[in-house]
Design an enzyme around this catalytic site. Structure first.
Site, mmCIF file in Angstrom:
data_model
loop_
_atom_site.group_PDB
_atom_site.id
_atom_site.type_symbol
_atom_site.label_atom_id
_atom_site.label_comp_id
_atom_site.label_asym_id
_atom_site.label_seq_id
_atom_site.Cartn_x
_atom_site.Cartn_y
_atom_site.Cartn_z
ATOM 1 C CD GLU A 11 7.847 -4.331 2.726
ATOM 2 O OE1 GLU A 11 6.732 -4.339 2.164
ATOM 3 O OE2 GLU A 11 8.040 -3.890 3.858
ATOM 4 C CD GLU B 94 3.351 -6.698 2.535
ATOM 5 O OE1 GLU B 94 3.935 -6.515 1.446
ATOM 6 O OE2 GLU B 94 3.166 -5.797 3.359
ATOM 7 C CG HIS C 140 0.020 0.705 1.434
ATOM 8 N ND1 HIS C 140 0.746 1.850 1.703
ATOM 9 C CD2 HIS C 140 0.791 -0.335 1.837
ATOM 10 C CE1 HIS C 140 1.912 1.517 2.238
ATOM 11 N NE2 HIS C 140 1.962 0.199 2.333
#
Length: 409
Positions: free
Chosen positions: A364, A268, A238
């Site tokens: 992820e 991503e 983040h």
């Protein structure tokens, strides 16, 4: 005229109702399921204060700026409570009624909630609130305003409802994934030696915002963003873009987040600018191995914990489990970097939720190798999967892995 003479509440019907994100039938479906859960819990009034549940049950996504908002749901009505600063917009963009409170008296917000129920002759004995997002001082004001009522948590019940998506929600999430891929292509095209992270992020954000505006001309344009990271800045998932510039040999992290009417989707990818060194390539390929296996595991009947434990074994085999940074995925829906979370559908060892058709989850995996060690940087891939009756459908199309994402050769 003094401020004591000014009105505490308003009804602002300014303009016409806007086209909402979902059909009336979809909104009624959500509210019907909510009212069923309220009946089962003996709750006469649901009093929502969170971004995500107000949005989910009314389609209105508020901007707080230090002011509280609410959605009151009774057996037959739903009423949003908004601040006078927003005028008629909350009424235009909400499914149901709206009442506006002014700033002229202290605690007009609580007064508005009490008056909205009084006008409808509703005297609740049990009120459902969200313990996970309701500040203690506000709860105490509610308890004082409704001293004869008992307050009980309904946050978990509403989260369970949000975890299973409708056909309309899945259609919107598919569009989000498609638009995320467009952002990814814009990011990849913007990367060159010496370009600043924020410039690359701007290119991806602009591409996604313009496509959202084209595909959804009736919606608000808000909250879409890109985290593009390079070098040491890839260590956190983040980390916001900075003024750091891309150098040859850098590990890069592409993170695109198109937000369509409060609905989060994501893309991503790990990339390199120039050829990665041998250890970096090895770490990247290991993380891709975990990612591919995770994509295979997502299907109905498997629990979040089972997926996490299974994928851990791959990292263990490579001596990299301590370098894993977070769980392997999460749910989608009404959430963002500042609101919402469906914690019961995260792919972690401590979550026993079993996947079922209609759930939408990411895969992820991420590794982080600290600065100074061979292959330093953060490696992560991210795809979105819709759980179906017979398995799962991957709705992310942007390619991943070293064969696709080494730039500047």
């Amino acid at each position: 005229m003094s401020t004591t003479d000014l009105e505490r509440l308003k009804l602002i019907r300014n303009g016409e109702k806007e086209q909402l994100t979902f059909s009336d039938a979809e909104m009624e479906r959500r509210l019907t399921l909510l009212r069923k859960a309220m009946t089962e819990a003996g709750v006469e009034v649901a009093l929502f204060t969170s971004y995500h549940n107000i949005k989910y049950y009314s389609d209105f996504l508020y901007t707080a700026f230090g002011r509280p908002y609410a959605l009151i749901v009774t057996e037959s009505e739903q009423i949003s409570v908004s601040a006078n600063i927003d005028a008629g917009m909350p009424w235009r963009r909400s499914f149901g009624d709206n009442v506006v409170y002014t700033d002229w008296h202290r605690d007009n917000y609580v007064h508005a909630i009490r008056e909205a129920l009084k006008q409808r002759a509703v005297s609740p004995r049990r009120i459902g609130v969200e313990h996970d997002s309701l500040p203690l001082d506000l709860l105490r004001k509610f308890e004082s305003a409704f001293s004869d009522a008992e307050f009980t948590d309904i946050a978990q019940a509403t989260m369970r409802q949000r975890m299973v998506k409708s056909d309309e929600e899945i259609a919107l999430i598919r569009e989000g994934a498609r638009i995320g891929d467009i952002g990814g292509e814009a990011v990849r095209a913007a990367v060159t030696e010496g370009v600043a992270e924020y410039e690359v992020a701007l290119a991806g954000t602009q591409a996604m915002v313009r496509e959202i505006a084209r595909a959804y001309p009736h919606t608000e344009i808000r909250d879409t963003w890109v985290w593009f990271q390079s070098g040491i800045n890839t260590d956190g998932a983040h980390n916001w873009p900075t003024t750091r510039t891309v150098q040859r040999g850098d590990i890069l992290s592409l993170n695109c987040f198109p937000m369509i009417s409060g609905y989060y989707t994501a893309l991503e990818r790990t990339l390199f600018y120039g050829e990665p060194d041998a250890r970096s390539l090895q770490l990247w390929e290991i993380n891709v191995e975990v990612h591919r296996r995770g994509l295979e595991l997502i299907k109905p009947g498997i629990s979040c914990a089972e997926i996490a434990h299974s994928l851990n074994e791959i990292y263990v085999g490579h001596g990299l489990l301590p370098n894993r940074t977070f769980g392997y995925g999460h749910s989608f829906g009404v959430l963002s970097h500042y609101y919402g979370r469906e914690a019961g559908l995260e792919l972690r060892e401590d979550i026993d939720t079993v996947l079922e058709p209609g759930m939408v989850v990411s895969m992820e995996p991420m590794l982080m190798v600290p600065e100074g060690e061979p292959g330093a940087g953060g490696y992560r891939e991210h795809d979105i999967l819709v759980v179906t009756e017979g398995g799962a459908e991957n709705i992310t199309k942007f390619p991943f892995g070293p064969e696709h994402n080494i730039l500047g050769r």
